[in-house]
Design an enzyme around this catalytic site. Structure first.
Site, short mmCIF file in Angstrom:
data_model
loop_
_atom_site.label_atom_id
_atom_site.label_comp_id
_atom_site.label_asym_id
_atom_site.label_seq_id
_atom_site.Cartn_x
_atom_site.Cartn_y
_atom_site.Cartn_z
N ASP A 54 0.85 -1.19 0.00
CA ASP A 54 0.00 0.00 0.00
C ASP A 54 0.89 1.24 0.00
O ASP A 54 1.73 1.41 0.88
CB ASP A 54 -0.88 0.01 1.26
N TYR A 59 3.04 9.99 -0.20
CA TYR A 59 4.12 9.46 0.65
C TYR A 59 5.48 9.72 0.02
O TYR A 59 6.51 9.54 0.67
CB TYR A 59 3.97 7.95 0.89
N LYS A 84 -2.64 6.05 -4.20
CA LYS A 84 -3.72 7.00 -3.89
C LYS A 84 -3.50 8.37 -4.53
O LYS A 84 -2.36 8.81 -4.70
CB LYS A 84 -3.82 7.18 -2.36
N HIS A 115 -7.48 9.58 -1.71
CA HIS A 115 -6.83 9.51 -0.40
C HIS A 115 -7.68 10.15 0.71
O HIS A 115 -7.78 9.63 1.82
CB HIS A 115 -5.47 10.21 -0.50
#
Ligand code: A2P
Length: 319
Positions: A54, A59, A84, A115
Site C-alpha cells: 500500500d 508518501y 492514492k 486519499h
C-alpha cells in the site's frame, strides 16, 4: 492455536482478491525516507510473503516501491499494489494516475484510492468547493473506464457513510474499498456495517495505532499475547483480519515485519470479543493516527474540513 504466515485474502466487489495483510509504506513525512533502506525492507517483506503493498503519491515513495518490486522475486500477477490520489490533484485525476503508474514503473495498478474526500488548493491547506468528493469520484470512474488494462479497481479512503451516500447517489461504480483508521481502539462499527451492506471492503490504516498506542500496553491485549505466545501486535492484527478488514501495518524492522505477517488463524470467540470491547473502556475509544503532527481531537478540523463535513463519529479525547 499456533501463529502462521497469513495467506488469507478478501474478495473485492470486482472479483479480485486482496491479501488480508499488506505492507504500509508511509514513512511519517514525505521526503524523509532513506531510499535504499526502504527498498531493502520492501524486498525483505516480499521475500517473507507479503503480497499487498500500500502506497500513495503523497508518501513520496512510489519510485522506491516500484524499484523494490522490480528487484524482488515476486511476479507482478502475484502482487496487489494500491496507490492514492492526493487532495491537491482532484482536478487532474487522469494525469495524476498516469504519473503514479510511471513513478511505480508498473503496467497496471490494482487499486487506486481517493486519499481524502476534500480537494485542496495547491498550498495543500485551503479546502476548495470543487471538485466535490463525488465529482472527483466521477473523474476516477472515467479513468478506469478509459484505461481498463492499467487500472483494475477504484476506491476511497477516509469516507464516512454520509459521504458515501452522496457518492453512491451519482456513481456508476461502487468503490471497491474504503481505507480508514481502524484498530481495536477505533473499530468503526457503524462504518463497517455500512460498507459491508454496500459491498465495500474496509482496509485498516494505522492498524497498530502508530507509535505508543495505549492498546499496545493494555493488559487485555498483553494477557492474550501471553496466552497465544505471540506479541501484542500479532494479537491486534489477528483480530483485525478476523474482524473482516484487510490491514496494512508498516515496519522498518525485519523481525517485526515477520511478526506482522505471522498471525493467529482463529482467536477464541471470547478473546475476539474481549478485543472488540476494548474501546468501551473509558478513555480507550480513540483516533490515534497523526494528521498535521498530532492525533486530532474530536471537533478539530482535519485537512481543513469540519467533523460535520467529514461525518466522523465522536471519540474520547486523550486525558
Ligand atoms: P518499527 O518500524 O520500528 O517496527 P502503524 O502501522 O499502525 O502506523 O504502526 C507503525 C508503527 O508501529 C511503527 O512505529 C513501527 O515501528 C511499529 N511497529 C510495527 N510493527 C510492530 C510490531 N510488530 N511490534 C511493535 N511495534 C511495531
Amino acid at each position: 492455536m499456533v501463529a502462521e504466515i497469513c495467506t488469507k485474502t478478501f474478495t473485492l466487489n470486482t472479483g479480485a482478491k486482496i491479501p488480508a495483510v499488506g505492507l504500509g509504506t508511509w514513512q511519517g513525512q514525505p521526503g524523509t525516507n532513506d531510499s535504499a533502506t526502504l527498498q531493502q525492507s520492501i524486498i525483505y517483506a516480499l521475500d517473507l510473503g507479503y503480497r499487498h503493498i500500500d502506497t500513495a503519491a503523497a508518501y513520496d515513495v512510489e519510485v522506491d516501491v516500484g524499484k523494490a518490486i522490480k528487484q524482488s522475486n515476486v511476479k507482478r500477477e502475484d502482487l496487489f499494489v494500491t496507490t492514492k490520489l492526493w487532495s491537491t490533484h482532484h482536478d487532474k485525476v487522469e494525469e495524476t494516475f498516469l504519473k503514479s503508474l510511471e513513478s511505480l514503473g508498473l503496467d497496471y495498478i490494482d487499486l487506486y484510492l481517493m486519499h481524502w474526500p476534500m480537494s485542496l488548493a495547491a498550498d495543500g491547506k485551503t479546502p476548495l468547493e470543487h471538485p466535490t468528493p463525488t465529482e472527483t469520484w466521477l473523474s476516477m470512474e472515467a479513468v478506469i473506464k478509459k484505461y481498463p488494462s492499467k487500472l483494475k479497481a477504484i476506491g476511497v479512503s477516509n469516507f464516512s457513510p454520509a459521504l458515501l451516500d452522496d457518492l453512491l447517489a451519482q456513481a456508476s461504480i461502487v468503490p471497491a474499498a474504503n481505507q480508514i483508521e481502524l484498530h481495536p481502539m477505533l473499530p468503526q462499527e457503524s462504518l463497517m456495517s455500512y460498507c459491508k451492506s454496500k459491498g465495500i471492503l474496509v482496509t485498516a490504516y494505522s492498524p497498530l495505532g502508530q507509535q505508543k498506542a495505549p492498546m499496545l500496553t493494555h493488559p487485555v491485549i498483553s494477557g492474550l499475547a501471553d496466552k497465544y505466545g505471540v506479541s501484542v501486535a500479532q494479537i491486534i492484527l489477528s483480530w483485525e483480519v478476523a474482524y473482516g478488514v484487510s490491514t496494512i501495518p508498516k515496519s522498518s524492522n525485519e523481525g517485526r515485519l515477520k511478526q506482522n505477517l505471522t498471525l493467529i488463524p482463529e482467536l477464541d470467540a471470547a478473546d475476539f470479543k474481549a478485543i472488540s470491547d476494548l474501546h468501551k473502556i473509558k478513555g480507550m475509544h480513540r483516533r490515534l493516527c497523526q494528521v498535521n503532527g498530532h492525533s486530532p481531537k474530536y471537533g478539530e478540523k482535519v485537512l481543513g474540513w469540519t467533523m460535520e463535513q467529514l461525518g466522523w463519529e465522536p471519540w474520547d479525547d486523550p486525558e
